[in-house]
Write a protein that holds these residues in place. Structure first.
Motif, PDB file in Angstrom:
ATOM      1  N   THR A  17       0.692  -1.222  -0.265  1.00 47.40           N
ATOM      2  CA  THR A  17       0.395  -0.366   0.132  1.00 47.40           C
ATOM      3  C   THR A  17       0.928   1.122  -0.250  1.00 47.40           C
ATOM      4  OG1 THR A  17      -1.770  -1.188   1.105  1.00 47.40           O
ATOM      5  CG2 THR A  17      -1.781   1.419   1.687  1.00 47.40           C
ATOM      6  N   THR A  19       1.236   5.971  -1.125  1.00 50.94           N
ATOM      7  CA  THR A  19       0.488   7.038  -1.812  1.00 50.94           C
ATOM      8  C   THR A  19       1.581   7.665  -2.585  1.00 50.94           C
ATOM      9  OG1 THR A  19      -0.830   6.618  -0.019  1.00 50.94           O
ATOM     10  CG2 THR A  19      -0.726   9.256  -1.390  1.00 50.94           C
ATOM     11  N   THR A 108      -2.968   6.868  -4.509  1.00 48.38           N
ATOM     12  CA  THR A 108      -3.030   5.693  -3.207  1.00 48.38           C
ATOM     13  C   THR A 108      -3.392   4.162  -4.222  1.00 48.38           C
ATOM     14  OG1 THR A 108      -3.482   7.274  -0.921  1.00 48.38           O
ATOM     15  CG2 THR A 108      -3.791   5.276  -0.998  1.00 48.38           C
ATOM     16  N   THR A 110      -3.987  -0.048  -2.733  1.00 46.08           N
ATOM     17  CA  THR A 110      -4.258  -0.455  -1.262  1.00 46.08           C
ATOM     18  C   THR A 110      -4.168  -1.680  -1.680  1.00 46.08           C
ATOM     19  OG1 THR A 110      -5.551   1.579  -0.441  1.00 46.08           O
ATOM     20  CG2 THR A 110      -5.964  -0.976   0.555  1.00 46.08           C
TER      21      THR A 110
END
Length: 126
Positions: A17, A19, A108, A110
């Motif tokens: 994950t 960003t 982002t 995830t």
């Protein structure tokens, strides 16, 4: 009027994950996001966008336009995020900038289980 289009490789071969850094979308006319998931045996990956008016405070952008087929009587499909469950899958999303103006955005991914992810952001400035 001169138009400048940038292709930004916002996330490069990330395996968790992650960003992206902030991406300038000030004066952007169009913004498209291409996400890729590969090298996975299962699980899924969700791609989402946050926007900022000041580069410090971030807000989830819930008006992403999904790349799905609509009939002439339907409106565009807007989503908060888009998930890929397949290996070697791609998504395409666009931002609705007809009524919105922001200083910057970030993407982002995830991850659920394993995978390798790439995100490209295409920004057309006027």
């Amino acid at each position: 009027m001169t138009r400048l289009t940038e292709v930004i490789h916002a996330l490069v071969d990330v395996t968790a994950t992650t960003t992206s850094q902030a991406i300038n979308i000030q004066d952007a006319q169009k913004v498209s996001i291409v996400g890729q998931r590969s090298d996975n045996a299962g699980g899924s990956s969700a791609f989402s966008v946050e926007v900022s008016a000041d580069g410090t405070n971030w807000i989830a952008y819930n008006k992403l336009i999904d790349n799905v087929t609509n009939t002439n009587t339907q409106n565009l499909t807007r989503v908060t995020s888009k998930t890929i469950s397949a290996d070697n899958g791609f998504i395409i999303l666009s931002m609705d900038l007809t009524t919105d103006v922001f200083l910057s955005m970030r993407v982002t991914v995830t991850e659920t289980t394993e995978g390798t992810h790439n995100v490209w952001v295409i920004v057309s400035h006027h």
